[in-house]
Scaffold this motif. Structure first.
Motif, PDB file in Angstrom:
ATOM      1  N   ALA A 151       0.858  -1.184   0.000  1.00 33.00           N
ATOM      2  CA  ALA A 151       0.000   0.000   0.000  1.00 33.00           C
ATOM      3  C   ALA A 151       0.889   1.227   0.000  1.00 33.00           C
ATOM      4  O   ALA A 151       2.048   1.178   0.386  1.00 33.00           O
ATOM      5  CB  ALA A 151      -0.904   0.033   1.231  1.00 33.00           C
ATOM      6  N   MET A 152       0.314   2.318  -0.455  1.00 28.15           N
ATOM      7  CA  MET A 152       0.997   3.592  -0.288  1.00 28.15           C
ATOM      8  C   MET A 152       0.676   4.002   1.144  1.00 28.15           C
ATOM      9  O   MET A 152      -0.471   4.332   1.458  1.00 28.15           O
ATOM     10  CB  MET A 152       0.494   4.627  -1.280  1.00 28.15           C
ATOM     11  CG  MET A 152       1.325   5.888  -1.259  1.00 28.15           C
ATOM     12  SD  MET A 152       0.790   7.122  -2.442  1.00 28.15           S
ATOM     13  CE  MET A 152       0.983   6.281  -3.983  1.00 28.15           C
ATOM     14  N   SER A 153       1.653   3.919   2.014  1.00 25.13           N
ATOM     15  CA  SER A 153       1.367   4.088   3.435  1.00 25.13           C
ATOM     16  C   SER A 153       2.071   5.270   4.097  1.00 25.13           C
ATOM     17  O   SER A 153       1.954   5.448   5.299  1.00 25.13           O
ATOM     18  CB  SER A 153       1.728   2.799   4.180  1.00 25.13           C
ATOM     19  OG  SER A 153       3.086   2.493   3.998  1.00 25.13           O
ATOM     20  N   SER A 154       2.755   6.074   3.329  1.00 25.17           N
ATOM     21  CA  SER A 154       3.392   7.253   3.902  1.00 25.17           C
ATOM     22  C   SER A 154       2.317   8.279   4.239  1.00 25.17           C
ATOM     23  O   SER A 154       1.592   8.749   3.360  1.00 25.17           O
ATOM     24  CB  SER A 154       4.385   7.858   2.896  1.00 25.17           C
ATOM     25  OG  SER A 154       4.718   9.176   3.271  1.00 25.17           O
ATOM     26  N   VAL A 155       2.220   8.620   5.508  1.00 23.59           N
ATOM     27  CA  VAL A 155       1.204   9.581   5.928  1.00 23.59           C
ATOM     28  C   VAL A 155       1.435  10.931   5.253  1.00 23.59           C
ATOM     29  O   VAL A 155       0.495  11.539   4.717  1.00 23.59           O
ATOM     30  CB  VAL A 155       1.187   9.731   7.466  1.00 23.59           C
ATOM     31  CG1 VAL A 155       0.241  10.840   7.889  1.00 23.59           C
ATOM     32  CG2 VAL A 155       0.792   8.410   8.102  1.00 23.59           C
ATOM     33  N   ALA A 156       2.676  11.390   5.232  1.00 20.70           N
ATOM     34  CA  ALA A 156       2.968  12.684   4.610  1.00 20.70           C
ATOM     35  C   ALA A 156       2.583  12.680   3.134  1.00 20.70           C
ATOM     36  O   ALA A 156       1.945  13.616   2.650  1.00 20.70           O
ATOM     37  CB  ALA A 156       4.451  13.014   4.764  1.00 20.70           C
ATOM     38  N   ARG A 157       2.957  11.621   2.428  1.00 21.54           N
ATOM     39  CA  ARG A 157       2.634  11.563   1.003  1.00 21.54           C
ATOM     40  C   ARG A 157       1.127  11.440   0.777  1.00 21.54           C
ATOM     41  O   ARG A 157       0.592  11.990  -0.176  1.00 21.54           O
ATOM     42  CB  ARG A 157       3.361  10.406   0.339  1.00 21.54           C
ATOM     43  CG  ARG A 157       3.140  10.405  -1.151  1.00 21.54           C
ATOM     44  CD  ARG A 157       4.107   9.521  -1.861  1.00 21.54           C
ATOM     45  NE  ARG A 157       3.808   9.582  -3.292  1.00 21.54           N
ATOM     46  CZ  ARG A 157       4.490   8.960  -4.197  1.00 21.54           C
ATOM     47  NH1 ARG A 157       5.524   8.243  -3.862  1.00 21.54           N
ATOM     48  NH2 ARG A 157       4.151   9.054  -5.461  1.00 21.54           N
ATOM     49  N   SER A 158       0.441  10.722   1.649  1.00 21.02           N
ATOM     50  CA  SER A 158      -1.003  10.575   1.478  1.00 21.02           C
ATOM     51  C   SER A 158      -1.725  11.913   1.633  1.00 21.02           C
ATOM     52  O   SER A 158      -2.753  12.143   0.996  1.00 21.02           O
ATOM     53  CB  SER A 158      -1.573   9.549   2.462  1.00 21.02           C
ATOM     54  OG  SER A 158      -1.574  10.046   3.778  1.00 21.02           O
ATOM     55  N   PHE A 159      -1.172  12.805   2.461  1.00 23.70           N
ATOM     56  CA  PHE A 159      -1.758  14.137   2.586  1.00 23.70           C
ATOM     57  C   PHE A 159      -1.414  15.005   1.378  1.00 23.70           C
ATOM     58  O   PHE A 159      -2.215  15.826   0.940  1.00 23.70           O
ATOM     59  CB  PHE A 159      -1.305  14.837   3.869  1.00 23.70           C
ATOM     60  CG  PHE A 159      -1.940  14.289   5.113  1.00 23.70           C
ATOM     61  CD1 PHE A 159      -3.286  13.972   5.145  1.00 23.70           C
ATOM     62  CD2 PHE A 159      -1.196  14.102   6.263  1.00 23.70           C
ATOM     63  CE1 PHE A 159      -3.880  13.470   6.286  1.00 23.70           C
ATOM     64  CE2 PHE A 159      -1.781  13.602   7.421  1.00 23.70           C
ATOM     65  CZ  PHE A 159      -3.123  13.282   7.434  1.00 23.70           C
ATOM     66  N   GLN A 160      -0.223  14.816   0.829  1.00 27.05           N
ATOM     67  CA  GLN A 160       0.194  15.588  -0.342  1.00 27.05           C
ATOM     68  C   GLN A 160      -0.509  15.115  -1.608  1.00 27.05           C
ATOM     69  O   GLN A 160      -0.798  15.905  -2.496  1.00 27.05           O
ATOM     70  CB  GLN A 160       1.706  15.466  -0.544  1.00 27.05           C
ATOM     71  CG  GLN A 160       2.522  16.093   0.554  1.00 27.05           C
ATOM     72  CD  GLN A 160       3.990  15.684   0.504  1.00 27.05           C
ATOM     73  OE1 GLN A 160       4.380  14.804  -0.251  1.00 27.05           O
ATOM     74  NE2 GLN A 160       4.799  16.326   1.324  1.00 27.05           N
ATOM     75  N   LYS A 161      -0.750  13.808  -1.696  1.00 32.18           N
ATOM     76  CA  LYS A 161      -1.349  13.220  -2.903  1.00 32.18           C
ATOM     77  C   LYS A 161      -2.464  12.257  -2.517  1.00 32.18           C
ATOM     78  O   LYS A 161      -2.344  11.042  -2.710  1.00 32.18           O
ATOM     79  CB  LYS A 161      -0.277  12.503  -3.715  1.00 32.18           C
ATOM     80  CG  LYS A 161       0.827  13.431  -4.177  1.00 32.18           C
ATOM     81  CD  LYS A 161       1.786  12.733  -5.093  1.00 32.18           C
ATOM     82  CE  LYS A 161       2.827  13.744  -5.537  1.00 32.18           C
ATOM     83  NZ  LYS A 161       3.173  13.620  -6.911  1.00 32.18           N
ATOM     84  N   PRO A 162      -3.566  12.781  -1.997  1.00 33.36           N
ATOM     85  CA  PRO A 162      -4.632  11.894  -1.515  1.00 33.36           C
ATOM     86  C   PRO A 162      -5.287  11.066  -2.624  1.00 33.36           C
ATOM     87  O   PRO A 162      -5.582   9.891  -2.421  1.00 33.36           O
ATOM     88  CB  PRO A 162      -5.632  12.848  -0.865  1.00 33.36           C
ATOM     89  CG  PRO A 162      -5.330  14.186  -1.447  1.00 33.36           C
ATOM     90  CD  PRO A 162      -3.881  14.191  -1.775  1.00 33.36           C
ATOM     91  N   LEU A 163      -5.488  11.649  -3.782  1.00 34.90           N
ATOM     92  CA  LEU A 163      -6.127  10.908  -4.862  1.00 34.90           C
ATOM     93  C   LEU A 163      -5.228   9.776  -5.363  1.00 34.90           C
ATOM     94  O   LEU A 163      -5.684   8.651  -5.584  1.00 34.90           O
ATOM     95  CB  LEU A 163      -6.494  11.846  -6.026  1.00 34.90           C
ATOM     96  CG  LEU A 163      -7.257  11.202  -7.178  1.00 34.90           C
ATOM     97  CD1 LEU A 163      -8.554  10.576  -6.682  1.00 34.90           C
ATOM     98  CD2 LEU A 163      -7.548  12.223  -8.257  1.00 34.90           C
ATOM     99  N   GLU A 164      -3.935  10.059  -5.495  1.00 36.24           N
ATOM    100  CA  GLU A 164      -2.984   9.032  -5.920  1.00 36.24           C
ATOM    101  C   GLU A 164      -2.931   7.896  -4.897  1.00 36.24           C
ATOM    102  O   GLU A 164      -2.878   6.718  -5.258  1.00 36.24           O
ATOM    103  CB  GLU A 164      -1.594   9.651  -6.075  1.00 36.24           C
ATOM    104  CG  GLU A 164      -0.533   8.708  -6.570  1.00 36.24           C
ATOM    105  CD  GLU A 164       0.832   9.394  -6.693  1.00 36.24           C
ATOM    106  OE1 GLU A 164       1.819   8.763  -6.271  1.00 36.24           O
ATOM    107  OE2 GLU A 164       0.889  10.525  -7.196  1.00 36.24           O
ATOM    108  N   THR A 165      -2.971   8.244  -3.629  1.00 34.22           N
ATOM    109  CA  THR A 165      -2.920   7.247  -2.560  1.00 34.22           C
ATOM    110  C   THR A 165      -4.128   6.327  -2.607  1.00 34.22           C
ATOM    111  O   THR A 165      -3.990   5.107  -2.621  1.00 34.22           O
ATOM    112  CB  THR A 165      -2.845   7.933  -1.178  1.00 34.22           C
ATOM    113  OG1 THR A 165      -1.675   8.740  -1.137  1.00 34.22           O
ATOM    114  CG2 THR A 165      -2.822   6.922  -0.051  1.00 34.22           C
ATOM    115  N   ILE A 166      -5.307   6.899  -2.621  1.00 37.61           N
ATOM    116  CA  ILE A 166      -6.521   6.078  -2.595  1.00 37.61           C
ATOM    117  C   ILE A 166      -6.676   5.285  -3.896  1.00 37.61           C
ATOM    118  O   ILE A 166      -7.094   4.131  -3.879  1.00 37.61           O
ATOM    119  CB  ILE A 166      -7.777   6.907  -2.272  1.00 37.61           C
ATOM    120  CG1 ILE A 166      -8.879   5.975  -1.786  1.00 37.61           C
ATOM    121  CG2 ILE A 166      -8.244   7.725  -3.449  1.00 37.61           C
ATOM    122  CD1 ILE A 166      -9.974   6.676  -1.025  1.00 37.61           C
TER     123      ILE A 166
END
Length: 112
Positions: free
Chosen positions: A83-98
């Motif tokens: 999974a993309m699990s970096s919290v910082a990155r998930s906030f920067q790129k929420p659509l890419e993460t989900i």
């Protein structure tokens, strides 16, 4: 005949320890790593199991790659820890993460 396990996210902390556990139970362990991550095996090396697991490079967002690996390995069990699990990155790129997390999980389920 040994049971076969396939682990996505095998190079992460949980994936490494799961691989070690399954090897200890006598499993043949296969793992899927990101295409550019194939050489990042620090955790597997640290546990001394990097030469005991069979690794495949694939983009889990591409269903055909996942299906090819699952078809080749024919695992008895699949553990999807990628999974993309970096919290910082998930906030920067929420659509890419989900998007990655949902598509990759769907591809693993469909291949199974």
């Amino acid at each position: 005949m040994k049971k076969k396990a396939l682990i996505t996210g095998i190079t992460g902390q949980d994936g490494c320890y799961l691989a070690q556990f399954l090897l200890g139970k006598g499993y043949q362990v296969h793992g899927i790593v990101r295409p550019k991550q194939g050489s990042d095996l620090k955790g597997l090396r640290y546990l001394g199991i990097d030469r005991q697991v069979h690794l495949f490079s694939a983009d889990l967002a591409k269903g055909s790659q996942v299906q090819k690996i699952v078809g080749a390995v024919k695992p008895d069990e699949i553990y999807n820890l990628a999974a993309m699990s970096s919290v910082a990155r998930s906030f920067q790129k929420p659509l890419e993460t989900i998007t990655f997390n949902l598509i990759s999980t769907t591809n693993v389920l469909e291949a199974a």
